[in-house]
Design a protein around this motif. Structure first.
Motif, short mmCIF file in Angstrom:
data_model
loop_
_atom_site.label_atom_id
_atom_site.label_comp_id
_atom_site.label_asym_id
_atom_site.label_seq_id
_atom_site.Cartn_x
_atom_site.Cartn_y
_atom_site.Cartn_z
N ALA A 189 0.83 -1.21 0.00
CA ALA A 189 0.00 0.00 0.00
C ALA A 189 0.87 1.26 0.00
CB ALA A 189 -0.93 -0.02 1.21
N ALA A 190 1.93 1.25 0.79
CA ALA A 190 2.83 2.41 0.83
C ALA A 190 3.44 2.68 -0.55
CB ALA A 190 3.93 2.18 1.86
N GLU A 191 3.77 1.62 -1.27
CA GLU A 191 4.30 1.81 -2.62
C GLU A 191 3.23 2.37 -3.55
OE1 GLU A 191 7.22 -0.71 -4.48
OE2 GLU A 191 7.15 -2.08 -2.75
N ARG A 192 2.00 1.91 -3.40
CA ARG A 192 0.91 2.47 -4.24
C ARG A 192 0.73 3.96 -3.99
NH1 ARG A 192 -1.89 -2.16 -2.56
NH2 ARG A 192 -3.25 -0.92 -1.18
N TYR A 193 1.00 4.39 -2.75
CA TYR A 193 0.80 5.79 -2.40
C TYR A 193 2.05 6.63 -2.64
CZ TYR A 193 -3.32 3.83 -0.13
OH TYR A 193 -4.50 3.17 0.12
N GLY A 194 3.08 6.03 -3.26
CA GLY A 194 4.19 6.85 -3.72
C GLY A 194 5.55 6.58 -3.13
N LEU A 195 5.66 5.78 -2.04
CA LEU A 195 6.98 5.47 -1.50
C LEU A 195 7.71 4.49 -2.40
CD1 LEU A 195 6.71 4.98 2.38
CD2 LEU A 195 7.92 6.77 1.17
N ARG A 196 9.00 4.68 -2.53
CA ARG A 196 9.81 3.73 -3.28
C ARG A 196 10.22 2.57 -2.36
NH1 ARG A 196 12.59 8.51 -3.94
NH2 ARG A 196 14.37 7.59 -2.82
N ARG A 197 10.63 1.46 -2.95
CA ARG A 197 11.06 0.32 -2.16
C ARG A 197 12.28 0.67 -1.31
NH1 ARG A 197 8.48 -4.22 -3.47
NH2 ARG A 197 9.99 -5.67 -2.59
N ASP A 198 13.11 1.58 -1.81
CA ASP A 198 14.29 1.97 -1.04
C ASP A 198 13.97 3.05 -0.01
OD1 ASP A 198 13.94 4.16 -2.68
OD2 ASP A 198 16.02 4.27 -3.35
N GLN A 199 12.69 3.23 0.29
CA GLN A 199 12.26 4.12 1.36
C GLN A 199 11.44 3.38 2.41
OE1 GLN A 199 10.29 7.01 -1.29
NE2 GLN A 199 11.79 8.54 -0.65
N ILE A 200 11.46 2.05 2.36
CA ILE A 200 10.62 1.25 3.25
C ILE A 200 11.47 0.25 4.03
CG2 ILE A 200 8.75 -0.45 3.36
CD1 ILE A 200 7.63 0.79 0.79
N ILE A 201 11.28 0.23 5.34
CA ILE A 201 11.84 -0.78 6.22
C ILE A 201 10.67 -1.47 6.92
CG2 ILE A 201 13.23 -1.18 8.30
CD1 ILE A 201 14.95 1.16 7.51
N LEU A 202 10.77 -2.77 7.10
CA LEU A 202 9.71 -3.51 7.77
C LEU A 202 10.18 -4.07 9.10
CD1 LEU A 202 8.07 -5.62 4.90
CD2 LEU A 202 7.47 -3.32 5.69
N SER A 203 9.26 -4.18 10.04
CA SER A 203 9.52 -4.91 11.28
C SER A 203 8.27 -5.65 11.68
CB SER A 203 9.99 -3.98 12.40
OG SER A 203 8.95 -3.08 12.78
N ALA A 204 8.45 -6.74 12.43
CA ALA A 204 7.32 -7.54 12.91
C ALA A 204 7.65 -7.94 14.34
CB ALA A 204 7.12 -8.76 12.02
N LYS A 205 7.36 -7.06 15.27
CA LYS A 205 7.84 -7.22 16.64
C LYS A 205 6.92 -8.12 17.48
CE LYS A 205 11.38 -4.17 16.99
NZ LYS A 205 11.37 -3.11 17.98
N VAL A 206 7.56 -9.04 18.18
CA VAL A 206 6.89 -9.90 19.15
C VAL A 206 7.74 -9.93 20.41
CG1 VAL A 206 5.76 -11.36 17.41
CG2 VAL A 206 8.07 -11.92 18.17
N SER A 207 7.23 -10.53 21.47
CA SER A 207 8.00 -10.56 22.71
C SER A 207 8.52 -11.95 23.06
CB SER A 207 7.16 -10.02 23.89
OG SER A 207 5.97 -10.76 24.03
N GLY A 208 8.21 -12.94 22.24
CA GLY A 208 8.71 -14.30 22.46
C GLY A 208 9.86 -14.62 21.54
N VAL A 209 10.88 -15.30 22.07
CA VAL A 209 12.09 -15.57 21.29
C VAL A 209 11.79 -16.47 20.09
CG1 VAL A 209 14.33 -16.73 21.34
CG2 VAL A 209 13.67 -15.20 23.20
N ARG A 210 11.11 -17.60 20.29
CA ARG A 210 10.80 -18.50 19.17
C ARG A 210 9.88 -17.81 18.16
NH1 ARG A 210 11.63 -24.03 20.18
NH2 ARG A 210 10.84 -24.33 18.06
N ASP A 211 8.96 -17.01 18.66
CA ASP A 211 8.07 -16.28 17.76
C ASP A 211 8.87 -15.31 16.89
OD1 ASP A 211 5.87 -17.57 18.87
OD2 ASP A 211 5.57 -15.99 20.37
#
Length: 413
Positions: A189-211
């Motif tokens: 969606a961010a790319e559709r709205y004009g951000l380039r791929r080299d302007q995007i960082i992703l994270s998926a934060k959890v609090s469990g180590v295995r997760d």
């Protein structure tokens, strides 16, 4: 250092820092001051930068905080730091970025949590507004999915679809998949709205180590966006340090992760910079980056009833910490130096010979002498009550002789 095959990701420029691809894994941190308190926030950002934080995030949660951001960025620059300042937005970021364009321009990056900006409710207008502000100001964005604030509409839909399967997945596995899907959908969606791929960082934060290991392994296999790693709430003290290390190490050794944060809960009045040093130590222990000379010291046993070697190890470590701000500018490569401070004859001489510089203190019933080894060879033997001061002199002389030459050669060219 042993080479790790890094996952190939798109490079992202954040202020003067490059993240992703073959760039070094970046250590970042976050302030816990009231951002509206400009002076306190400047002081903490400077302390974090001094400790080695290569990016610092600040909370931007209300009008006063948004108004303060340009003054904080200016104050940090006046202190001589070029550390990128990142704005952390939740719920009202779309309002603050539009209302305070000076804030939007001053920040080096925006952090958006899609679960807190209307995603999955009725539309994504708020998310779109923030992305469009980033596009207008040419700022990168971290899209940070968090299992504590995951898009509930997406999760509910995926749980319902899973329940209709003949062999439904465990609910935990559905949540992990929902986090990956949320991150990728919002990046698209961010790319559709004009951000380039080299302007995007992703994270998926959890609090469990295995997760943490599972969700990032899945995310990394399905995209080439730069990834920010970290447990969302690591905890206090030993628990936080051990959990962060256990979670980050397998990912980093598999080449996953472009920037990290160790989210330690500080003790009341504690040093916020501890999370920076912990992140650095994880990378250095894995031979991914070097930040400061490493000290090998034995744990002590019945042969080392004296605590003298413990005191020496502590004082040497303190000497390194105090010296490194100057050393790293004057002596290129000194951060890779290895020292050994050992407490008896069993492993003392051997470990000392393996180090660049090492000392083997006398254990119980041993002769009261302390041989010092430099680059594997016996240099001298110290005796008496002045061993600490004499060893520091030898250490400083070694640093000048070994690493000062590089500075002198560079000055002649």
């Amino acid at each position: 250092m042993p080479q790790i095959n890094r996952r190939k990701s798109v490079s992202v420029k954040i202020g003067n820092v490059l993240v992703g691809s073959d760039c070094p894994v970046i250590v970042q941190s976050m302030t816990n001051t009231d951002t509206a308190d400009v002076e306190s926030t400047i002081q903490q950002v400077a302390a974090l930068a001094r400790a080695g934080s290569e990016m610092v995030r600040v909370t931007v949660n209300n009008d006063d905080a948004a108004r303060a951001v340009p003054y904080i960025v200016e104050g940090i620059a006046k202190k001589g730091w070029t550390t990128p300042i990142i704005g952390d937005f939740h719920y009202n970021g779309h309002l603050l970025l539009k209302k305070y364009p000076d804030c939007a321009r001053a920040l080096a990056k925006y952090r958006i949590n899609p679960g807190n900006v209307s995603i999955g409710r009725k539309d994504d207008d708020n998310f779109r507004t923030m992305v469009e502000c980033a596009v207008e100001n040419q700022k990168p964005v971290r899209i940070g999915v968090n299992w504590g604030s995951l898009d509930q509409a997406l999760l509910t839909r995926m749980m319902d679809e899973n329940s209709r399967l003949t062999q439904p997945l465990d609910a935990r596995d559905v949540m992990m998949e929902a986090m990956v899907v949320s991150a990728l959908d919002n990046a698209a969606a961010a790319e559709r709205y004009g951000l380039r791929r080299d302007q995007i960082i992703l994270s998926a934060k959890v609090s469990g180590v295995r997760d943490l290991i599972d969700v990032y392994s899945s995310l990394a296999s399905r995209c080439d966006y730069a990834l920010h790693l970290g447990l969302t709430e690591a905890g206090m003290g030993m628990k936080g340090i051990v959990a962060s290390t256990a979670g980050l190490a397998p990912l980093l050794l598999n080449g996953i992760g472009d920037t990290i944060r160790v989210s330690l809960t500080p003790t009341p009045g504690g040093d916020r910079s501890e999370e920076v040093r912990c992140g650095q130590q994880i990378l250095q222990s894995l031979s991914i980056r070097s930040f400061t000379p490493q000290v090998t010291a034995c744990p002590g046993c019945g042969r080392t009833t004296s605590t003298y070697f413990q005191q020496l190890a502590e004082q040497v470590q303190g000497h390194l910490r105090e010296s490194m701000p100057e050393w790293k500018t004057r002596y290129p490569g000194v951060e890779e130096m290895k020292l050994a401070v050992m407490g008896c004859v069993v492993n003392g001489p051997g470990e000392s010979k393996h180090a660049n510089i090492g000392i083997s203190l006398p254990g119980t019933f041993e002769d009261p002498v302390a041989p010092v080894y430099v680059d594997g060879k016996l240099k001298t033997t110290l005796r008496g009550d002045n061993i600490v001061a004499e060893f520091k002199v030898i250490l400083d002389e070694y640093v000048e002789a070994r690493y000062g030459r590089k500075e002198e050669l560079a000055a002649t060219h």
